[in-house]
Write an enzyme that holds these catalytic residues in place. Sequence first.
Site, mmCIF file in Angstrom:
data_model
loop_
_atom_site.group_PDB
_atom_site.id
_atom_site.type_symbol
_atom_site.label_atom_id
_atom_site.label_comp_id
_atom_site.label_asym_id
_atom_site.label_seq_id
_atom_site.Cartn_x
_atom_site.Cartn_y
_atom_site.Cartn_z
ATOM 1 N N GLU A 179 44.616 4.983 -35.401
ATOM 2 C CA GLU A 179 43.239 5.464 -35.266
ATOM 3 C C GLU A 179 42.674 5.503 -36.670
ATOM 4 O O GLU A 179 42.982 6.403 -37.453
ATOM 5 C CB GLU A 179 43.224 6.839 -34.588
ATOM 6 C CG GLU A 179 41.852 7.240 -34.069
ATOM 7 C CD GLU A 179 41.135 8.179 -35.020
ATOM 8 O OE1 GLU A 179 40.229 7.690 -35.733
ATOM 9 O OE2 GLU A 179 41.476 9.361 -35.053
ATOM 10 N N GLY A 219 46.089 2.248 -43.032
ATOM 11 C CA GLY A 219 46.530 1.748 -41.738
ATOM 12 C C GLY A 219 47.033 0.329 -41.807
ATOM 13 O O GLY A 219 48.043 -0.029 -41.166
ATOM 14 N N ARG A 248 29.291 17.838 -38.795
ATOM 15 C CA ARG A 248 30.527 18.483 -38.344
ATOM 16 C C ARG A 248 31.612 18.226 -39.382
ATOM 17 O O ARG A 248 31.794 17.101 -39.852
ATOM 18 C CB ARG A 248 30.932 17.890 -36.996
ATOM 19 C CG ARG A 248 32.225 18.445 -36.425
ATOM 20 C CD ARG A 248 32.657 17.616 -35.228
ATOM 21 N NE ARG A 248 33.868 18.136 -34.620
ATOM 22 C CZ ARG A 248 34.670 17.412 -33.846
ATOM 23 N NH1 ARG A 248 34.388 16.139 -33.609
ATOM 24 N NH2 ARG A 248 35.736 17.947 -33.319
ATOM 25 N N SER A 306 34.394 13.511 -28.262
ATOM 26 C CA SER A 306 35.847 13.630 -28.187
ATOM 27 C C SER A 306 36.278 14.814 -27.330
ATOM 28 O O SER A 306 35.708 15.898 -27.402
ATOM 29 C CB SER A 306 36.434 13.783 -29.591
ATOM 30 O OG SER A 306 37.836 13.798 -29.553
ATOM 31 N N GLU A 353 49.340 15.564 -47.629
ATOM 32 C CA GLU A 353 49.763 16.448 -48.727
ATOM 33 C C GLU A 353 48.705 17.501 -49.031
ATOM 34 O O GLU A 353 49.008 18.546 -49.613
ATOM 35 C CB GLU A 353 50.052 15.631 -49.995
ATOM 36 C CG GLU A 353 48.916 14.776 -50.498
ATOM 37 C CD GLU A 353 48.876 13.399 -49.849
ATOM 38 O OE1 GLU A 353 48.082 12.566 -50.324
ATOM 39 O OE2 GLU A 353 49.625 13.153 -48.878
ATOM 40 N N LYS A 394 54.721 13.574 -40.722
ATOM 41 C CA LYS A 394 54.415 13.667 -42.149
ATOM 42 C C LYS A 394 52.929 14.029 -42.264
ATOM 43 O O LYS A 394 52.055 13.174 -42.130
ATOM 44 C CB LYS A 394 54.708 12.340 -42.846
ATOM 45 C CG LYS A 394 54.681 12.412 -44.382
ATOM 46 C CD LYS A 394 53.269 12.287 -44.896
ATOM 47 C CE LYS A 394 53.203 12.494 -46.403
ATOM 48 N NZ LYS A 394 51.799 12.622 -46.869
ATOM 49 N N PRO A 395 52.600 15.321 -42.467
ATOM 50 C CA PRO A 395 51.188 15.705 -42.599
ATOM 51 C C PRO A 395 50.644 15.318 -43.968
ATOM 52 O O PRO A 395 51.404 15.031 -44.905
ATOM 53 C CB PRO A 395 51.241 17.225 -42.438
ATOM 54 C CG PRO A 395 52.600 17.606 -42.930
ATOM 55 C CD PRO A 395 53.514 16.454 -42.594
ATOM 56 N N GLU A 449 32.663 3.552 -45.098
ATOM 57 C CA GLU A 449 32.694 4.844 -44.434
ATOM 58 C C GLU A 449 32.451 5.936 -45.473
ATOM 59 O O GLU A 449 33.163 6.028 -46.468
ATOM 60 C CB GLU A 449 34.038 5.050 -43.750
ATOM 61 C CG GLU A 449 34.136 6.333 -42.963
ATOM 62 C CD GLU A 449 35.483 6.486 -42.269
ATOM 63 O OE1 GLU A 449 35.529 7.143 -41.212
ATOM 64 O OE2 GLU A 449 36.480 5.957 -42.785
ATOM 65 N N GLY A 500 43.997 7.846 -40.009
ATOM 66 C CA GLY A 500 43.616 7.856 -41.412
ATOM 67 C C GLY A 500 42.745 6.666 -41.753
ATOM 68 O O GLY A 500 42.117 6.054 -40.884
ATOM 69 N N CYS A 527 36.165 10.832 -38.691
ATOM 70 C CA CYS A 527 36.182 9.383 -38.494
ATOM 71 C C CYS A 527 35.097 8.922 -37.535
ATOM 72 O O CYS A 527 34.625 7.788 -37.624
ATOM 73 C CB CYS A 527 37.552 8.939 -37.993
ATOM 74 S SG CYS A 527 38.075 9.782 -36.494
ATOM 75 N N ARG A 557 47.338 16.321 -30.630
ATOM 76 C CA ARG A 557 46.897 15.141 -29.883
ATOM 77 C C ARG A 557 47.985 14.081 -29.810
ATOM 78 O O ARG A 557 48.131 13.400 -28.804
ATOM 79 C CB ARG A 557 45.627 14.562 -30.533
ATOM 80 C CG ARG A 557 44.996 13.455 -29.708
ATOM 81 C CD ARG A 557 43.559 13.227 -30.090
ATOM 82 N NE ARG A 557 43.412 12.425 -31.298
ATOM 83 C CZ ARG A 557 42.233 12.041 -31.785
ATOM 84 N NH1 ARG A 557 41.115 12.413 -31.189
ATOM 85 N NH2 ARG A 557 42.172 11.310 -32.882
#
Length: 506
Positions: free
Chosen positions: A274, A257, A302, A467, A199, A196-197, A407, A252, A308, A181
Site C-alpha cells: 500500500e 515499496g 486529517r 476508509s 523508527e 518492524k514499525p 505526493e 509506506g 496516503c 489492519r
Amino acid sequence: MDLLRTSISKNYKLYITQCRRMHLLKKQAYINGQWVQSQSKVLFPVTNPANDSVITEIPDMDAHDTKHAVQVAANTFQTWRDTTAKERSRILRKWFDLCEKNSEDLAQVITAESGKPLSESRGEVAYGNSFLEWFADTARHINGEIIPSPWPNKQILLTRQPLGVVSVITPWNFPFAMITRKVGALMAAGCTCVIKPSEDTPLSALAAAELAHQAGVPKGVINVVTASRKNAPAVGQVMCEDHSVGCISFTGSTHVGKILYGLAAKGVKRVALELGGNAPFIVFASADIEHAVDQAMLAKFRNNGQACIGANRFLIHEDVYDKFVKEFKARIGSKCILGPGTKEGVTCGPLVNLEQAKKVSGLVDDAVSKGAKVLAGGKFATELGNKFYESTLLINVKPDMNIFTEEIFGPVATCLKFKNEAEALKIANSTRSGLASYVFTKDLGQAFRMSQKLEFGMVAINDGILSAAEPAFGGIKESGIGREGSLHGVEEYTDIKYTLMSGLDK
C-alpha cells in the site's frame, strides 16, 4: 502559599494521570511472547516531534535479532495454522475488547510519538480497533469452493490455506491502525508475523503487542522488532529475503515499496503493498460547494496532511472556482489550529520529523518560485517549534511544479481550474499514482462516468473520507498491490490449494 500548594497539587495530579495513561509504554522489543533487548544491547531514542524531548529509549535491533524473530514466527506457524477459525476469532475478539478498554491509553502513546492531536489519535484508535472487530468475525468466513467436475468419478476442491510468516513493515502516520489492519487479517487467516514499525513511532506497535499478549495471543504469533534508521535496511533485507517468510506486507512510500518489491522478487514471495498517492479532489459546477469544502478539510488536513489518501490536487470547475477557493481559505483560517497534540483545541500538530518538514517546505518554495501564489500559510510557525508548518493554500499551480507531481504528505492544498469533464479526467489521471480520488457532483451519470474512468483503486463520490474495515482498501499503478480490509484483506494472506478427489467410484 495556598495558591502555590494548589498549583503543585494540580501539577502532581496531572503527572500521575499522565503516568497512568502511559502504562502501555514499553521499552523493549517483543519476541516469542517475551520483552527482550537486542543482542548488542544498543538502544536508540524515540522523541516527541512537538518538542524533540526523548520519550524513552528502545532496542536497536539488527539482522541477527531479526533472523531470530523470523525463526520464532516460522516455528509458531506450524501450530498456529492448525488452530480453528473459531479459536482465532475468539482471540482476535479478546484483543479488540482490550484495545477498546485501553483506547485512551493507546491514544496518549500515539500522540506522544507522532505529534498528532489527541482527538485524531482517539480517532485512529477507534479506526484501528474496527479492524480487529471485523477480522474477528471474518476469520470464520474464509471459505473454499467445490467446482463442478468435468469427470463423472472425480471432484474438484479449492481450499484456502495460510501462507506462512508475514513480514509486516508499517509507517509512522497511522502507527496503531496499520498494525491492526495487517495483523488482524493475517492472524484471521492463520499466519504468524514479524512487525518492524517505523523508527519514528515504534511505541504504538509495542503497546498493541502488549494488549495482544494480555489477550492471550500465543507466543510467537506476533513479534515486534525495533530498529533505528541506521539498522532499518539490514532488518528489512532479512524480512524480505529470509526463506521462512511467505509474504511482505508494507505500507509506506512508493520509493521504499519498489525496493522491498525487488528484494521479495528474489524469493518469488507474495507482496501486499500500500504505497503513495497523489489524490485528485474534483469539484464540478453542480456540486454543493459548502459540503465540498467541509469534505475538503477532512480529505486534506486529517493528520495534518500526512495520509496516503490525502487530497493533493484540488481540481475545481471554472464556474465555481472563485467561490470554492474563497470558502476553502476561510475554513482553513478558522479550523486549522496549529500546536502540540496535547493542547486543547489543536487540530493540526507538528510534522513527524525534520526530513518531512524540509520536504513540505521545499515543495512549497519550489512552487512559489515558479509562479504559484500563497493564499494562506506557506511558512513554518517557528514560535511553536521546528516542525510546525502552517496549513497552506496555493493557487496558480502548474504541471511543471514538483508539488503537482509529487505526493505532498503535509498540510498543503493546491487548487487548479478546469473547463470540462474531459479536462478534469486528463489532469487527474496524469500520474503514476493510483490510490484514492474524490469527486463532487450532483449529476448521477457524471458520478458513474468518473468512477469508471478515474485510474485509481478507490473513488469517493461526495465524500472526503473513504476508509473503513469493511471495504477493500488499495491502489493501482504505482500505488500498490493487493487490498486491505474486507474479506479480500484476509485472502491476501492465503494460498489457494487445488485438490483433485479421484477414484470415487471404486
